[in-house]
Design an enzyme around this catalytic site. Structure first.
Site, short mmCIF file in Angstrom:
data_model
loop_
_atom_site.label_atom_id
_atom_site.label_comp_id
_atom_site.label_asym_id
_atom_site.label_seq_id
_atom_site.Cartn_x
_atom_site.Cartn_y
_atom_site.Cartn_z
N GLU A 168 5.82 4.01 -4.52
CA GLU A 168 5.00 4.18 -5.73
C GLU A 168 4.24 5.51 -5.76
O GLU A 168 3.01 5.55 -5.88
CB GLU A 168 4.04 3.00 -5.86
CG GLU A 168 4.76 1.66 -5.87
CD GLU A 168 3.82 0.46 -5.87
OE1 GLU A 168 2.62 0.64 -6.12
OE2 GLU A 168 4.31 -0.65 -5.60
N GLU A 275 12.31 -5.59 -5.51
CA GLU A 275 11.18 -6.54 -5.52
C GLU A 275 11.21 -7.43 -6.77
O GLU A 275 10.20 -7.72 -7.38
CB GLU A 275 9.84 -5.79 -5.43
CG GLU A 275 9.74 -4.85 -4.25
CD GLU A 275 8.40 -4.17 -4.13
OE1 GLU A 275 7.43 -4.62 -4.79
OE2 GLU A 275 8.27 -3.19 -3.37
#
Ligand code: 9MR
Length: 355
Positions: A168, A275
């Site tokens: 991220e 995810e």
């Protein structure tokens, strides 16, 4: 993106109480691995289904009971430790490494010849306070991060098939997130992290992992620029992870997600959905929410199956009983009693390549 995850379970049945080797895996069985080595999964043709993986945490592995381990071994072929490999877990104080919880998950996976996705080496969150509140020069923080990455990746060399090296790094509008790494080292922290991880384990496949890049939008464009720049500079990046934390009212059309995956595949990278979960809470009738959730699972799985470079779909957990977003959101393929939901059947159907 994160939500502190608290779990309380009464059962105390060890994973060893459950016989492994249950059949019924979704994707083709992993190739026979070397003795003790995790199997390396490569999707050799578009006709082969992507592998199915799951995030696993040591609390569930230890305390959830036999149904958890049975479901994991019956249907999933790879494992991502959910939080046990975050920096705050592995080096809570400077120079003091605590690998035991992550080792337990890696040992379980290696015992069952399930590849492990190491998650994650460098992130803006779960940074221990001794790092966050330290007074660092650029050279000092680079040295600290170099030592950390080298220590962790070396510890798991030969046991972890791939790493989410940087997690991220981007904001929603496509700028570099102002993490301590970005603020003190600058954007070079990304390429340095990949170089250091590669030095520590040249055989591991190294990923950049991001959420919210499943659409053709500014964040995805920025991710593409970042990744293509790393490739062009000869940085040892091997893959891109698309987290796919989706909602009933926020999920990409199949054509759009497939197009995004194809664009990154053209860079010669391995792609993974890393995810996947679908936040399906709300007041609408449950049957409708579960049907909508299933449709999203199928869309994501089918988008991956349509692009040969997309080799794995990992769901961020197995059962609604243990999810970072709370059981009431029912985000995963199995319910709290490990009964397969519509999402499970849709996920399996979507993983089956068409044509
Ligand atoms: O699901 C994870 C949760 O249990 C942890 O408390 C949290 C912090 O370690 O991380 C969650 O997983 C995140 C993952 O590491 C990165 N992508 C977003 C996930 C959800 O926040």
């Amino acid at each position: 993106m994160f939500g502190k995850f608290a779990l309380s379970l009464g059962l105390t049945v060890t994973a060893a109480a459950v016989l492994g080797g249950l059949c019924g895996s979704v994707a083709s069985a992993a190739p026979a691995p070397h003795a003790g080595q995790p199997a390396v999964f490569n999707r050799t043709s578009a006709a082969e289904a992507p592998q199915l993986g799951a995030a696993v945490n040591d609390v569930m592995l230890d305390k959830a009971g036999p149904r958890y381990v049975q479901t994991l071994l019956a249907h999933y072929r790879s494992i991502t430790p959910e939080w046990e490999m975050e920096m705050s877990q592995l080096e809570p104080s400077r120079g003091h490494f605590t690998f035991a919880r992550a080792d337990q998950i890696v040992a379980f996976a290696n015992r069952h010849h399930m590849p492990v996705r190491g998650h994650t080496l460098v992130w803006d969150e779960m940074v221990p306070s001794w790092v966050l509140h330290g007074s660092w020069t650029r050279a000092q923080l680079e040295s600290m991060l170099h030592t950390y990455i080298t220590t962790v990746v070396s510890h798991y060399r030969g046991k972890v098939e791939e790493w989410d090296v940087v997690n991220e790094p981007l904001t929603t509008d496509g700028h570099m997130r102002q993490s301590i790494w970005e603020r003190v080292i600058g954007p070079d922290y990304v390429s340095l992290a990949f170089r250091w991880a590669h030095e520590a384990d040249p055989h591991a496949r190294l990923f950049l992992n991001e959420y919210g890049a499943e659409w053709n939008d500014p964040k995805e464009h920025a991710l593409y620029q970042l990744v293509s720049g790393l490739k062009a500079a000869g940085i040892p990046i091997g893959g891109v992870g698309f987290q796919a934390h989706l909602l009933l009212d926020a999920h990409p059309p199949q054509a759009e997600l497939t197009g995004v995956l194809r664009q990154f595949a053209a860079l010669g990278l391995r792609l993974e959905i890393t995810e996947l979960d679908v936040r399906a809470g709300g007041s609408a009738p449950l049957a409708r929410r579960m049907a909508e959730e299933a449709s999203i699972y199928r869309t994501v799985a089918a988008s991956c199956a349509a692009v040969r470079a997309c080799a794995r779909v990992t769901t961020w957990g197995i059962t609604d009983a243990a999810t970072w977003i709370g059981t009431s959101n029912r985000p995963l393929p199995f319910d709290t009693h490990y009964r397969a939901k519509p999402a499970w059947y849709a996920l399996r159907a979507g993983l089956t390549p068409r044509g």
